[in-house]
Motif scaffolding. Structure first.
Motif, PDB file in Angstrom:
ATOM      1  N   LYS A  41      13.630 -15.077  17.061  1.00  0.00           N
ATOM      2  CA  LYS A  41      12.293 -14.494  16.908  1.00  0.00           C
ATOM      3  C   LYS A  41      11.995 -14.179  15.453  1.00  0.00           C
ATOM      4  CE  LYS A  41      10.486 -11.303  19.948  1.00  0.00           C
ATOM      5  NZ  LYS A  41      10.621 -10.146  20.854  1.00  0.00           N
ATOM      6  N   GLY A  42      12.987 -13.643  14.745  1.00  0.00           N
ATOM      7  CA  GLY A  42      12.805 -13.316  13.334  1.00  0.00           C
ATOM      8  C   GLY A  42      12.552 -14.556  12.493  1.00  0.00           C
ATOM      9  N   ALA A  46       9.195 -15.526  10.412  1.00  0.00           N
ATOM     10  CA  ALA A  46       9.264 -15.860   8.988  1.00  0.00           C
ATOM     11  C   ALA A  46       8.604 -17.208   8.716  1.00  0.00           C
ATOM     12  CB  ALA A  46      10.713 -15.875   8.520  1.00  0.00           C
ATOM     13  N   MET A  47       8.799 -18.163   9.612  1.00  0.00           N
ATOM     14  CA  MET A  47       8.156 -19.476   9.432  1.00  0.00           C
ATOM     15  C   MET A  47       6.640 -19.355   9.524  1.00  0.00           C
ATOM     16  SD  MET A  47      10.721 -22.009  11.487  1.00  0.00           S
ATOM     17  CE  MET A  47       9.563 -23.361  11.443  1.00  0.00           C
ATOM     18  N   ALA A  52       1.287 -19.127   6.644  1.00  0.00           N
ATOM     19  CA  ALA A  52       0.005 -18.437   6.487  1.00  0.00           C
ATOM     20  C   ALA A  52      -0.384 -18.413   5.006  1.00  0.00           C
ATOM     21  CB  ALA A  52       0.101 -17.019   7.021  1.00  0.00           C
ATOM     22  N   PRO A  53      -1.658 -18.667   4.687  1.00  0.00           N
ATOM     23  CA  PRO A  53      -2.085 -18.613   3.280  1.00  0.00           C
ATOM     24  C   PRO A  53      -2.067 -17.186   2.769  1.00  0.00           C
ATOM     25  CG  PRO A  53      -3.972 -18.926   4.715  1.00  0.00           C
ATOM     26  CD  PRO A  53      -2.736 -19.009   5.584  1.00  0.00           C
ATOM     27  N   GLU A  54      -1.861 -17.055   1.472  1.00  0.00           N
ATOM     28  CA  GLU A  54      -1.857 -15.732   0.866  1.00  0.00           C
ATOM     29  C   GLU A  54      -3.274 -15.171   0.852  1.00  0.00           C
ATOM     30  OE1 GLU A  54       0.004 -15.769  -2.915  1.00  0.00           O
ATOM     31  OE2 GLU A  54       1.781 -16.793  -2.179  1.00  0.00           O
ATOM     32  N   ALA A  55      -3.399 -13.867   1.050  1.00  0.00           N
ATOM     33  CA  ALA A  55      -4.715 -13.234   1.172  1.00  0.00           C
ATOM     34  C   ALA A  55      -5.466 -13.212  -0.148  1.00  0.00           C
ATOM     35  CB  ALA A  55      -4.562 -11.819   1.716  1.00  0.00           C
TER      36      ALA A  55
END
Length: 85
Positions: A41-42, A46-47, A52-55
Motif C-alpha cells: 500500500k505504501g 508513493a507511485m 501527480a503533478p506538483e501544485a
C-alpha cells in the motif's frame, strides 16, 4: 460454477491451511502477510504521489523532461584540460 468460498468449502480450506502450516506458524504467517500488504500500500501511494503533478509548477522543467542534464553530469569538453587538484 457456484460460490466456492461459502459454507463447507471455506471450512475445508481453513482446515487444510491449519494442517499445512500448523497452529504455531499461523500468527507469524498472518503478521508477515499484514506487513507485506502495508508495504505494498505504501509503495502504491508513493507511485501515485510521484505521478501527480506538483501544485506550484507552472510547466515542465528541463530536468523533469530529461532534455538537459545538470552541470555535474555533463561530459567535459574535449578541449578543456582536467583540473589540477
Amino acid at each position: 460454477m457456484g460460490n466456492l468460498f461459502a459454507g463447507p468449502h471455506l471450512w475445508i480450506i481453513l482446515i487444510i491451511i491449519l494442517l499445512l502450516f500448523g497452529a504455531a506458524k499461523l500468527p507469524a504467517l498472518a503478521k508477515s502477510l499484514g506487513q507485506s500488504a502495508r508495504v505494498f500500500k505504501g509503495e502504491m501511494k508513493a507511485m501515485k504521489d510521484d505521478d501527480a503533478p506538483e501544485a506550484g509548477a507552472d510547466g515542465p522543467t528541463a530536468t523533469s523532461t530529461g532534455t538537459a542534464a545538470p552541470a555535474a553530469e555533463r561530459p567535459a569538453d574535449q578541449d578543456t584540460p582536467p583540473r589540477a587538484s
